[in-house]
Design a protein around this motif. Structure first.
Motif, PDB file in Angstrom:
ATOM      1  N   THR A 132       3.715  -4.313  -6.759  1.00  0.00           N
ATOM      2  CA  THR A 132       2.716  -3.717  -5.877  1.00  0.00           C
ATOM      3  C   THR A 132       3.207  -3.692  -4.441  1.00  0.00           C
ATOM      4  OG1 THR A 132       0.928  -4.442  -7.330  1.00  0.00           O
ATOM      5  CG2 THR A 132       0.337  -3.895  -5.067  1.00  0.00           C
ATOM      6  N   ARG A 133       3.804  -4.767  -3.996  1.00  0.00           N
ATOM      7  CA  ARG A 133       4.294  -4.814  -2.606  1.00  0.00           C
ATOM      8  C   ARG A 133       5.462  -3.850  -2.401  1.00  0.00           C
ATOM      9  NH1 ARG A 133       1.402  -8.674  -0.184  1.00  0.00           N
ATOM     10  NH2 ARG A 133       0.448 -10.218  -1.581  1.00  0.00           N
ATOM     11  N   GLU A 134       6.281  -3.672  -3.431  1.00  0.00           N
ATOM     12  CA  GLU A 134       7.343  -2.676  -3.323  1.00  0.00           C
ATOM     13  C   GLU A 134       6.755  -1.271  -3.263  1.00  0.00           C
ATOM     14  OE1 GLU A 134      11.247  -0.919  -3.346  1.00  0.00           O
ATOM     15  OE2 GLU A 134      10.296  -2.746  -2.580  1.00  0.00           O
ATOM     16  N   ALA A 135       5.713  -1.024  -4.049  1.00  0.00           N
ATOM     17  CA  ALA A 135       5.050   0.277  -3.997  1.00  0.00           C
ATOM     18  C   ALA A 135       4.446   0.531  -2.623  1.00  0.00           C
ATOM     19  CB  ALA A 135       3.966   0.349  -5.071  1.00  0.00           C
ATOM     20  N   LEU A 136       3.835  -0.486  -2.043  1.00  0.00           N
ATOM     21  CA  LEU A 136       3.276  -0.337  -0.700  1.00  0.00           C
ATOM     22  C   LEU A 136       4.366   0.030   0.303  1.00  0.00           C
ATOM     23  CD1 LEU A 136       0.824  -3.370  -0.713  1.00  0.00           C
ATOM     24  CD2 LEU A 136       0.167  -0.959  -0.539  1.00  0.00           C
ATOM     25  N   ARG A 137       5.520  -0.570   0.160  1.00  0.00           N
ATOM     26  CA  ARG A 137       6.637  -0.248   1.058  1.00  0.00           C
ATOM     27  C   ARG A 137       7.089   1.193   0.861  1.00  0.00           C
ATOM     28  NH1 ARG A 137      11.943   0.316   1.146  1.00  0.00           N
ATOM     29  NH2 ARG A 137      12.158  -0.022  -1.097  1.00  0.00           N
ATOM     30  N   LEU A 138       7.242   1.593  -0.389  1.00  0.00           N
ATOM     31  CA  LEU A 138       7.736   2.936  -0.682  1.00  0.00           C
ATOM     32  C   LEU A 138       6.738   4.034  -0.306  1.00  0.00           C
ATOM     33  CD1 LEU A 138       9.278   2.217  -4.204  1.00  0.00           C
ATOM     34  CD2 LEU A 138      10.549   2.709  -2.100  1.00  0.00           C
ATOM     35  N   LEU A 139       5.451   3.691  -0.334  1.00  0.00           N
ATOM     36  CA  LEU A 139       4.418   4.694  -0.088  1.00  0.00           C
ATOM     37  C   LEU A 139       3.899   4.698   1.341  1.00  0.00           C
ATOM     38  CD1 LEU A 139       2.370   4.327  -3.408  1.00  0.00           C
ATOM     39  CD2 LEU A 139       3.969   6.156  -2.784  1.00  0.00           C
ATOM     40  N   ASP A 140       4.493   3.902   2.203  1.00  0.00           N
ATOM     41  CA  ASP A 140       4.057   3.849   3.603  1.00  0.00           C
ATOM     42  C   ASP A 140       4.174   5.238   4.235  1.00  0.00           C
ATOM     43  OD1 ASP A 140       3.129   2.674   5.944  1.00  0.00           O
ATOM     44  OD2 ASP A 140       5.149   2.281   6.680  1.00  0.00           O
ATOM     45  N   GLY A 141       3.068   5.728   4.784  1.00  0.00           N
ATOM     46  CA  GLY A 141       3.036   7.060   5.366  1.00  0.00           C
ATOM     47  C   GLY A 141       2.575   8.130   4.395  1.00  0.00           C
ATOM     48  N   ARG A 142       2.540   7.789   3.110  1.00  0.00           N
ATOM     49  CA  ARG A 142       2.098   8.761   2.085  1.00  0.00           C
ATOM     50  C   ARG A 142       0.668   8.493   1.645  1.00  0.00           C
ATOM     51  NH1 ARG A 142       5.536  10.262  -3.416  1.00  0.00           N
ATOM     52  NH2 ARG A 142       4.015  11.734  -4.312  1.00  0.00           N
ATOM     53  N   ILE A 143       0.272   7.207   1.623  1.00  0.00           N
ATOM     54  CA  ILE A 143      -1.107   6.823   1.329  1.00  0.00           C
ATOM     55  C   ILE A 143      -1.574   5.878   2.429  1.00  0.00           C
ATOM     56  CG2 ILE A 143      -0.654   7.013  -1.153  1.00  0.00           C
ATOM     57  CD1 ILE A 143      -0.878   3.888  -1.226  1.00  0.00           C
ATOM     58  N   ASP A 144      -2.820   5.489   2.384  1.00  0.00           N
ATOM     59  CA  ASP A 144      -3.356   4.522   3.341  1.00  0.00           C
ATOM     60  C   ASP A 144      -2.936   3.123   2.884  1.00  0.00           C
ATOM     61  OD1 ASP A 144      -4.791   2.874   5.018  1.00  0.00           O
ATOM     62  OD2 ASP A 144      -6.692   3.945   4.788  1.00  0.00           O
ATOM     63  N   THR A 145      -1.718   2.739   3.244  1.00  0.00           N
ATOM     64  CA  THR A 145      -1.181   1.463   2.778  1.00  0.00           C
ATOM     65  C   THR A 145      -1.923   0.271   3.383  1.00  0.00           C
ATOM     66  OG1 THR A 145       0.556   1.670   4.465  1.00  0.00           O
ATOM     67  CG2 THR A 145       1.115   2.304   2.209  1.00  0.00           C
ATOM     68  N   LYS A 146      -2.486   0.436   4.563  1.00  0.00           N
ATOM     69  CA  LYS A 146      -3.247  -0.662   5.166  1.00  0.00           C
ATOM     70  C   LYS A 146      -4.460  -0.987   4.286  1.00  0.00           C
ATOM     71  CE  LYS A 146      -5.576  -2.146   9.406  1.00  0.00           C
ATOM     72  NZ  LYS A 146      -5.945  -1.752  10.803  1.00  0.00           N
ATOM     73  N   ALA A 147      -5.186   0.034   3.875  1.00  0.00           N
ATOM     74  CA  ALA A 147      -6.357  -0.172   3.014  1.00  0.00           C
ATOM     75  C   ALA A 147      -5.940  -0.689   1.644  1.00  0.00           C
ATOM     76  CB  ALA A 147      -7.142   1.123   2.876  1.00  0.00           C
ATOM     77  N   ALA A 148      -4.843  -0.159   1.112  1.00  0.00           N
ATOM     78  CA  ALA A 148      -4.370  -0.597  -0.205  1.00  0.00           C
ATOM     79  C   ALA A 148      -3.942  -2.059  -0.156  1.00  0.00           C
ATOM     80  CB  ALA A 148      -3.214   0.285  -0.653  1.00  0.00           C
ATOM     81  N   HIS A 149      -3.268  -2.444   0.902  1.00  0.00           N
ATOM     82  CA  HIS A 149      -2.839  -3.841   1.047  1.00  0.00           C
ATOM     83  C   HIS A 149      -4.051  -4.762   1.153  1.00  0.00           C
ATOM     84  CE1 HIS A 149      -1.413  -7.410   3.327  1.00  0.00           C
ATOM     85  NE2 HIS A 149      -0.356  -7.280   2.543  1.00  0.00           N
TER      86      HIS A 149
ATOM     87  N   ILE B 110       2.558   2.425  -8.658  1.00  0.00           N
ATOM     88  CA  ILE B 110       3.915   2.370  -9.199  1.00  0.00           C
ATOM     89  C   ILE B 110       4.285   3.706  -9.837  1.00  0.00           C
ATOM     90  CG2 ILE B 110       3.866  -0.124  -9.515  1.00  0.00           C
ATOM     91  CD1 ILE B 110       3.574   0.345 -12.539  1.00  0.00           C
ATOM     92  N   THR B 111       3.274   4.479 -10.246  1.00  0.00           N
ATOM     93  CA  THR B 111       3.532   5.825 -10.754  1.00  0.00           C
ATOM     94  C   THR B 111       3.944   6.757  -9.625  1.00  0.00           C
ATOM     95  OG1 THR B 111       1.963   5.548 -12.579  1.00  0.00           O
ATOM     96  CG2 THR B 111       2.515   7.800 -11.951  1.00  0.00           C
ATOM     97  N   VAL B 112       3.172   6.773  -8.543  1.00  0.00           N
ATOM     98  CA  VAL B 112       3.443   7.677  -7.429  1.00  0.00           C
ATOM     99  C   VAL B 112       4.732   7.288  -6.707  1.00  0.00           C
ATOM    100  CG1 VAL B 112       2.556   8.540  -5.223  1.00  0.00           C
ATOM    101  CG2 VAL B 112       0.998   8.229  -7.153  1.00  0.00           C
ATOM    102  N   SER B 113       5.012   6.004  -6.640  1.00  0.00           N
ATOM    103  CA  SER B 113       6.207   5.547  -5.917  1.00  0.00           C
ATOM    104  C   SER B 113       7.483   5.699  -6.733  1.00  0.00           C
ATOM    105  CB  SER B 113       6.042   4.080  -5.505  1.00  0.00           C
ATOM    106  OG  SER B 113       5.990   3.232  -6.650  1.00  0.00           O
ATOM    107  N   GLY B 114       7.367   6.103  -7.987  1.00  0.00           N
ATOM    108  CA  GLY B 114       8.544   6.335  -8.802  1.00  0.00           C
ATOM    109  C   GLY B 114       9.111   5.105  -9.475  1.00  0.00           C
ATOM    110  N   GLN B 115       8.365   3.993  -9.494  1.00  0.00           N
ATOM    111  CA  GLN B 115       8.864   2.796 -10.155  1.00  0.00           C
ATOM    112  C   GLN B 115       8.817   2.920 -11.676  1.00  0.00           C
ATOM    113  OE1 GLN B 115       7.909  -1.120  -8.275  1.00  0.00           O
ATOM    114  NE2 GLN B 115       6.561   0.102  -6.981  1.00  0.00           N
ATOM    115  N   ILE B 116       8.001   3.826 -12.187  1.00  0.00           N
ATOM    116  CA  ILE B 116       8.038   4.183 -13.603  1.00  0.00           C
ATOM    117  C   ILE B 116       8.164   5.701 -13.689  1.00  0.00           C
ATOM    118  CG2 ILE B 116       6.738   2.187 -14.441  1.00  0.00           C
ATOM    119  CD1 ILE B 116       4.235   3.868 -14.494  1.00  0.00           C
ATOM    120  N   SER B 117       8.798   6.173 -14.732  1.00  0.00           N
ATOM    121  CA  SER B 117       9.060   7.602 -14.877  1.00  0.00           C
ATOM    122  C   SER B 117       7.846   8.304 -15.451  1.00  0.00           C
ATOM    123  CB  SER B 117      10.262   7.811 -15.799  1.00  0.00           C
ATOM    124  OG  SER B 117      10.513   9.186 -15.988  1.00  0.00           O
ATOM    125  N   ARG B 118       7.301   9.261 -14.707  1.00  0.00           N
ATOM    126  CA  ARG B 118       6.156  10.024 -15.141  1.00  0.00           C
ATOM    127  C   ARG B 118       6.321  11.480 -14.696  1.00  0.00           C
ATOM    128  NH1 ARG B 118       5.587   6.272 -17.981  1.00  0.00           N
ATOM    129  NH2 ARG B 118       3.724   5.004 -18.346  1.00  0.00           N
TER     130      ARG B 118
END
Length: 301
Positions: free
Chosen positions: A162-179, A270-278
């Motif tokens: 989850t924390r890696e996804a937050l890093r990868l998605l910074d600027g793409r989603i509201d990571t502050k709210a997600a965190h 993890i889907t949007v950040s590409g950590q799993i293939s979808r």
């Protein structure tokens, strides 16, 4: 003993035909037809008009066969809707390396948009099913673990992802709210006796007939533990009204709903950040799920 963890098997109607003919010759006269969609963890085939054959698609899913064979007959009498009924247990053979199952066929279509007449009613019916599941004696049930992807277990298992996804998605989603949501969920826990969880309450595992919920399938990820993992459907299928109906009909505390949001957020991120293939479509839908989860959390409901 050979290692089957890396084996890739072409699972088609020809293979199923051979398995049935050699292991269950009394069904050799019944046609075999592939079911579409056939599933991710398993491939499903219709045997005759009244049975289904399910074969794990990889070694990691093979343990689900024995789990369902053992527990489904014990759960079924306590539930208000039909669930799969095991009829036979198949053995490895014909080049196929894992156990497999024959079940009674359950009528219905997967719960896609346009097949449900009243989403609020559907949500209440599903809540009733889950409430009944939670009330079944769980004393001897299987604990959450790697064999069921920790469904029913602690969110902390997926903290690093989850924390890696937050890093990868910074600027793409509201990571502050997600965190903030993730941290809030980690501060809560299930403080009651473990209950039975399905482990994968998703539209593809809910069957609809005549516009209504008629059956629940695929208990391969079931276990006993925290029911929060079974709440993801509230943000992946329901709208605001049906989500509220679902919540009102389920006697679960606020912390459990917060963890339910977190389970849903983890998988979507993890889907949007590409950590799993979808696929691109699954990524697009996961982006919508993230928005729904965060909006619901901000609303304080």
């Amino acid at each position: 003993m050979s290692d089957t963890s890396e084996i890739t098997v072409e699972i088609d109607a020809t293979l199923v035909r051979r398995l049935i003919d050699t292991q269950f010759p009394h069904w050799a006269n019944l046609p075999v037809r592939k079911v579409e969609p056939g599933g991710w963890d398993n491939r499903t085939f219709l045997l005759g008009d009244g049975m289904s054959v399910r074969l794990p698609s990889a070694a990691g899913y093979a343990a689900q066969v024995i789990r369902e064979q053992h527990w489904l007959p014990r759960l079924a009498p306590h539930l208000p809707l039909p669930i799969p009924a095991p009829l036979a247990l198949g053995e490895p053979g014909e080049g196929y390396p894992w156990p497999w199952s024959v079940y009674g066929w359950l009528e219905g279509e997967t719960a896609m948009d346009g097949r449900i007449d009243d989403l609020d009613e559907f949500a209440v019916d599903l809540a009733g099913f889950l409430t009944a599941l939670h009330q079944i004696d769980a004393a001897d049930g299987p604990a959450a673990g790697p064999q069921n992807y920790f469904r029913g277990g602690s969110l902390t298992v997926y903290d690093d992802q989850t924390r890696e996804a937050l890093r990868l998605l910074d600027g793409r989603i509201d990571t502050k709210a997600a965190h903030a949501l993730w941290e809030e969920a980690l501060a809560t826990q299930w403080r009651h006796a473990p209950v039975w969880v399905h482990g994968d309450i998703a539209w593809g595992n809910l069957l609809v007939k005549d516009g209504k919920l008629c059956a629940v399938i695929d208990f391969g990820s079931s276990a006993v533990g925290d029911p929060a993992c079974d709440l993801a459907i509230a943000w992946t299928l329901f709208d605001n009204g049906s989500r509220n109906a679902f919540r009102q009909a389920l006697p679960l505390d606020n912390g459990t709903w917060t963890r339910g949001r977190a389970w849903t957020l983890w998988k979507a991120m993890i889907t949007v950040s590409g950590q799993i293939s979808r696929s691109a479509e699954e990524i697009r839908l996961s982006e919508q799920v993230i928005d729904a989860v965060l909006a619901d959390h901000r609303s304080g409901s």
